[in-house]
Design a protein around this motif. Sequence first.
Motif, short mmCIF file in Angstrom:
data_model
loop_
_atom_site.label_atom_id
_atom_site.label_comp_id
_atom_site.label_asym_id
_atom_site.label_seq_id
_atom_site.Cartn_x
_atom_site.Cartn_y
_atom_site.Cartn_z
N ALA A 159 0.84 -1.19 0.00
CA ALA A 159 0.00 0.00 0.00
C ALA A 159 0.87 1.24 0.00
CB ALA A 159 -0.93 0.01 1.21
N LEU A 160 0.33 2.30 -0.58
CA LEU A 160 0.97 3.62 -0.56
C LEU A 160 0.15 4.51 0.36
CD1 LEU A 160 1.59 4.18 -4.41
CD2 LEU A 160 3.08 3.03 -2.74
N PHE A 161 0.80 5.08 1.37
CA PHE A 161 0.14 6.00 2.30
C PHE A 161 0.70 7.40 2.13
CE2 PHE A 161 -0.78 1.98 4.39
CZ PHE A 161 -2.04 2.19 4.96
N SER A 162 -0.18 8.38 2.22
CA SER A 162 0.22 9.77 2.08
C SER A 162 0.37 10.44 3.44
CB SER A 162 -0.82 10.54 1.26
OG SER A 162 -0.56 11.92 1.28
N PHE A 163 1.49 11.15 3.62
CA PHE A 163 1.67 12.07 4.73
C PHE A 163 1.54 13.47 4.15
CE2 PHE A 163 3.36 8.28 6.56
CZ PHE A 163 3.20 8.41 7.94
N ALA A 164 0.67 14.31 4.74
CA ALA A 164 0.27 15.52 4.06
C ALA A 164 0.13 16.72 4.98
CB ALA A 164 -1.08 15.28 3.37
#
Length: 286
Positions: A216-221
């Motif tokens: 999975a690809l998770f975004s930190f934003a």
Amino acid sequence: MTDLRFTFLRMLLSLSVVMELMTSGVSAADPPAKQGEESDDLVRTESKAATERAVEEIGKWTFHFEDEKLGTIAAEKDSALRWAWTDNGRAYGNLFVLSAQDRPVAIVEFFTWYSPIQGAYFQCTSLTNSPMTAKRSGQEIGQPTKSNVVMNDLPDAPTPAKTPAARLVQMRRLAEAFQVEVDDKRATEITARQLRLMSRPVHRYGKSEGTVLDGALFSFAVSSDPGAILVLEVVPTRDGPRWKYGFARVWSYGARASYDGKRVWEIEEVNPRADMKASFYLNALP
């Protein structure tokens, strides 16, 4: 996302950061966040126009490996993530994931600035060490030769669960143990700005018989604009499946990440327009 994102430097485009415009990463089903005092109607209208342009734009692009034996690269037709930047300006972006052989190989973002500058831009982050070429309407526009992602064992991680649903719960808990910050250069002084984890993965992939069992690809934003992408994977080994992690650059600014309080990733600021063969490249759309 992303470089045009975080700063007025990016907004001016003449700076190495081209403003990491991707400062707000929404996850897959999260709506773009609104931060400024702009009217709802204006934000909705501009966001809709930016999304329509991004979807039209991705249809003009083709991607292929230099080594044809690696197979074809497919781009998602729909945006995997929509983001909005309405803090001290107005910009809206869309992130697309490119895949080959059931694995993500690149992230492409298209975003449009409405204020204080006007213009449309793209950025590409390679997730593979296999050289590839990107073309827009038949014209070469990028040629990344390697990835900036280094995959490492995740220390003290639990044994991967048996089912995809249970592994997703594990992924979220593992992702929550990371702390990510970026050097915010919008003001004259550099400020270390903490990014927040978006709850849903931007992209999910993997095959039960593949080299990646689950990923999975998770975004930190900031807001909904992605400032860093966490890659989490379950890979087979002689001792059974185990967790791996890595981070992908989606801003040109310096950034760093810690896991359970220990520094595990750090990158320096780069000029995002310096080299179209770099693992991270950003420029204005033709």
